[in-house]
Enzyme design. Structure first.
Site: not given
Ligand code: NAP
Length: 242
Positions: A140, A153
């Site tokens: 990501s 994350y």
């Protein structure tokens, strides 16, 4: 028969990748955690296009579950191996770090980082033995830039980026490539609660990306044309750079 396993293939980006790989001639093993109805929809989309697939549910954070599912698959397919692995399963548990609970941290790290480790280790043996393989890890923008509210994350995705680069060097001589794909904002269940109208003002292309656009990139990395690309992190974010 060429096999590809996509973790988190029931919905969103994973579903689009399953469809893409099936179009490329792979029999796709659609992994999911619990949403069998969504996984069956993915299977139907593949069947509608004349492709082949099998459902392979397991929780990527549970090593015993992975071993059991893949042992059973191997027993049923003694002469086959899985040539393409897309580590796509992922979750968000966003909150500022000051409020972050152990389960928010552990849940994200277990799914993204440990899931990558357990699943990839299991499939590497077959790829090494056959001297061919493709591993694509879904990371990501958050793992490159870091995003507030996503310490868990960002950390897990950044760790997978490091693992991608290290593993790529371990297995390159066996014709196995290992790459990471780093999406920005993609329209899926994961982003459906975000304020798209506001966020897209930051994106030079002025929109969220589509799962199919990510799937096209993964399909390329899985193809023979990408055999000299390894250890890379390829962003797909509409120009939303760090
Ligand atoms: P999504 O729509 O929320 O779908 C998540 C998928 O992961 C589902 O198939 C889900 O299975 C599966 N999954 C979750 N936990 C699992 C577990 N423990 N074991 C097995 N499968 C599990 O997510 P998405 O937006 O498509 O995201 C896919 C990947 O892209 C993730 O790694 C995410 O971090 C990454 N990503 C997404 C974006 C974005 O903007 N959407 C941006 C950057 C990166 P069930 O259906 O059974 O729940």
């Amino acid at each position: 028969m060429k096999y590809a396993l996509v973790t988190g293939g029931s919905r969103g980006i994973g579903r689009a990748i399953c469809v893409k790989l099936a179009e490329m001639g792979y029999t796709v093993l659609i992994n999911y955690q619990s949403n069998i109805a969504a996984a069956q929809e993915t299977q139907q989309l593949i069947a509608d296009k004349g492709g082949a697939s099998e459902l392979l549910p397991f929780d990527v954070s549970q090593p015993e579950a992975i071993e059991k599912a893949l042992d059973t698959w191997t027993e049923a397919h003694p002469d086959d191996y899985i040539d393409v692995l897309v580590n796509n399963a992922g979750i968000r548990r966003d909150t500022l770090m000051i409020f972050m609970q152990n389960e928010d941290w552990d849940g994200v790290v277990d799914t993204t980082l440990n899931g990558f480790f357990y699943t990839t280790r299991r499939l590497l043996k077959g790829m090494l033995g056959h001297r061919h393989g493709r591993i694509v890890n879904m990371v990501s923008l958050s793992g490159i830039k870091g995003l507030p509210g996503q310490v868990n994350y960002s950390a897990a995705k950044a760790a997978v980026i490091g693992a991608t680069k290290a593993l790529a060097q371990e297995v390159a001589s066996r014709k196995i490539t290992v790459n990471a794909v780093a999406p920005g904002f993609i329209a899926t269940d994961m982003t459906k609660e975000l304020n798209e109208a506001e966020l897209k003002k930051m994106i030079p292309t002025g929109r969220f990306g589509l799962p199919e656009e990510v799937a096209d990139l993964v399909g390329f990395l899985a193809s023979d044309q990408a055999s000299y690309i390894t250890g890379e992190v390829i962003s797909i974010n509409g120009g939303l750079y760090t």
